[in-house]
Every structure is written in C-alpha cells, then in structure tokens.
Design an enzyme around this catalytic site. Structure first.
Site: not given
Length: 382
Positions: A143, A165, A207, A249, A259, A263, A267, A270, A274, A287
């Site tokens: 955990r 992330k 990026e 960032k 997010e 935030r 993206n 993206h 994606h 990517h």
C-alpha cells in the site's frame, strides 16, 4: 491559461562554457508534505549524497530494462554500494508494448522474493515506461513504499518523471490504470542523453515544445532559435531546456496535483496522440512522435475554432518538423480516432474535453468543440 514568461531564467549564459553548468541546478515541486526536489546536471549518478537523505533504510531495489541496464546499472549500484546501501535489481523487457500487468508483476515478484519491506525504496532507472511502472508498483506494494526517479531519456526528464502520474496501458487505452504517487526525488543526469538514439531524443523534444505552446511564448521562440543545438545535445542548451520544462511542469502540478483543473493543459496533443499510439499498436509510434502529430491536430482544431491563425499553425508544424518529428497523423479513420479518444481520461460526463490553444503560449481546456470541426480535423488529408 498560461504562465508568466517573466519567470523564465535569463538566457545570458547561453554562450558560456560547459564547465559553468557542471554545477547542479535544483528546483522544487511544491506539494506540501509530498514536495520533492528535481536535480538537473551532469554526473549525478555518481553522487550518493543526492539519494541517501531520501532512503528510510539503506535498502533499495533498482527497476530498469534490458536497454538501460548495460549502460548505467553498474554505475548506480557502485555509487550506492560504496555508501553501504544494499541493492537488489529487476531488469524488465524494453518498450511501450511491455507496459502492462504481466511486466508489472515481475516487479512484485522481485519485491516478494527479496522480502522487501515497507521502507525499501524503489528506484526507477530508465525512461517513461520504467518510471510509470515503478511508480505504480511503489504505490501498490504494501500500500505504498518510497520511490525515486532517475530518468535516462529526454522525454522522461522533462515530463513523465515529474508530477507523480504512474500507471500501465490497457489494450483499449493508454495509461488508463494507475495512481497519482509522488517520488521522493528526481535525478535528471544529462550525461545519460549521450547514449540516446536520435529518434528518442526527438520524441523528448515533443514534450519540450509542448511547454512553449501551452505556457510560455518566449520559451517557444527560444526553441525555434535553438532547435539545432538541442538536437546536437549542446550541453548548455539542453540543460536550459530541461530546467525550463521542469519548472513549468512544477508550477502547473503545484497548482493542481490530481488533474482536477489546470493540470490537464499538460496533455496538449495527448488526446489525439494516445489514439494514435493505441490505434497503431503500442511501440510502433513513440509517445513523443504521437504527441507531436497530436499537437499539430490540436493546433489545426484551434484554428478552426477561430483562435489560431494559419501562420500560427504553420509555425507550430515547422517547429515540430525541425525537431525531427511528424506533423502529420496516420489515417486511422475518423471512427477509429473517436473510439480511442472516447477512452481518454479527460472524458467527463460522456463528453470529450480537449486541450487547445487560445494563442501560442496560452492553452485552454474545452468540451465545446463542434462536431463538424472535430470531424474536419480527423478527416483532413494525412
């Protein structure tokens, strides 16, 4: 939504000799008790004092892959073992196609076999795939155990290693399974970029370009003037690009860790990108390549929304091409794009939300893209 270009570090040092930048630069992600430093510079893999303060016990497991391990694992182990840290390791297969449950379980297998404890720290040594999977494993094992990011690609140094992330892919969508989980420290050793293939370097530059487009028009102009130097790995230019990208960032993540709002501007490109990665099969497009084509699509969408001019779109496409990246997306068909975009994490209330550009250097998040505009972009000549 945009940042203050006045925060950009002065560029008067751009012609100074590399020895000037042998001194490490540090910035901080401000998240209260989850805050952490990002160290950027040359030779960081040989500096145990940057890692030791973040270890609750002198026991770590380094997670890396078959490409990075022969290059940097021995050096990192020697650094840690000289400081009397017990080092275990797990070497994973390389590539986006391996960012899945099966590979993730190899990390858990190693942790359980080694009887790793809650104070055992995981160290991600590699690119974005390694960082994402190691972070997710750290968030899940017992955990939550500490982890450290040591990104070895430009893309991971400027993006995926910062912000917390973590996750893995699913056949229906990229990064759809994961957790927000912050590292204890990020070490971006610029020396690792010397072994990076040109295609991977260009993928990272996507990026970097993104930060200029969404936040800082002055940085965007600097990238246009210095892209050749960045592709040649000029040490002064690349250090500045990494620092400024991480700084932007960190500012955004500091305002919105999970997010819930601003935030999402990180993206840009993206949602389209994606879909490209998923539709083409993970790993066929890197990517950064998919994000680059996605940013061109976002710029075109912004033009059709009446926000960008044709000259703005042409300028965006030109910078993408100069960085060695595709500015034209593959022709998957509008239905395929919409299918994969419908699985995007930004979907809210059944509506797709897009990160677009009000102007170069200023992003906006909107769900109000008319169907004819979106269809026009998806069916434009490829």
């Amino acid at each position: 939504m945009r940042g203050n270009s006045g925060n950009m570090p002065a560029l008067v040092t751009i012609e100074q000799p590399f020895s000037f930048f042998r001194f490490m630069q540090t910035l901080h992600v401000d998240l209260g008790d989850r805050s952490y430093p990002i160290h950027i510079g040359s030779g960081l893999l040989g500096r145990p004092e940057l890692i030791l303060p973040h270890l609750p016990q002198k026991r770590v497991m380094v997670v890396t892959n078959t490409v990075v391990a022969p290059l940097y694992l021995a050096q990192l182990k020697a650094t840690l073992e000289a400081a009397e840290v017990a080092v275990a390791q797990v070497v994973l297969p390389d590539g986006e196609a391996c960012k899945n449950w099966e590979t993730l379980n190899l990390i858990f297998d190693a942790l359980l076999t080694q009887r790793a404890e809650r104070k055992t720290t995981l160290i991600a040594l590699g690119g974005g795939v390694i960082g994402d999977m190691t972070g997710f494993a750290a968030a899940s094992y017992q955990r939550g155990v500490p982890f450290i990011q040591i990104p070895t690609t430009l893309l991971s140094q400027v993006d995926s290693s910062v912000g917390g992330k973590t996750g893995i892919n699913h056949p229906l969508g990229k990064n759809m399974i994961g957790a927000f989980y912050q590292p204890k420290v990020v070490l971006a050793d610029t020396d690792t970029l010397k072994t990076l293939p040109a295609r991977e370097l260009s993928a990272g530059l996507a990026e970097v370009i993104k930060y200029g487009l969404i936040w800082d028009a002055g940085f965007l102009a600097w990238l246009e003037a210095n892209m050749d130097r960045l592709r040649a790995l000029d040490p002064v230019a690349i250090t500045h690009a990494i620092y400024r990208s991480c700084e932007i960032k960190a500012q955004v993540v500091g305002q919105d860790e999970r997010e819930g709002g601003i935030r999402a501007i990180l993206n840009l490109g993206h949602t389209f990108g994606h879909a490209i990665e998923t539709g083409m099969g993970y790993g066929n497009w890197l990517h950064g390549e998919a994000v680059a084509a996605g940013m061109a699509m976002a710029a075109e969408t912004s033009r059709r929304m009446g926000w960008l001019s044709e000259a703005d779109v042409a300028r965006t496409r030109a910078l993408i091409r100069v960085a060695g990246l595709p500015d034209v997306a593959p022709d998957l068909g509008a239905d395929t794009y919409l299918e994969y975009m419908g699985h995007d994490k930004k979907v809210e209330g059944g509506k797709m939300r897009f990160v677009l550009l009000k102007k170069l250097g200023e992003a906006v998040i909107t769900a109000d893209v008319p169907t004819d505009v979106l269809t026009g972009v998806l069916t434009a000549p490829h």
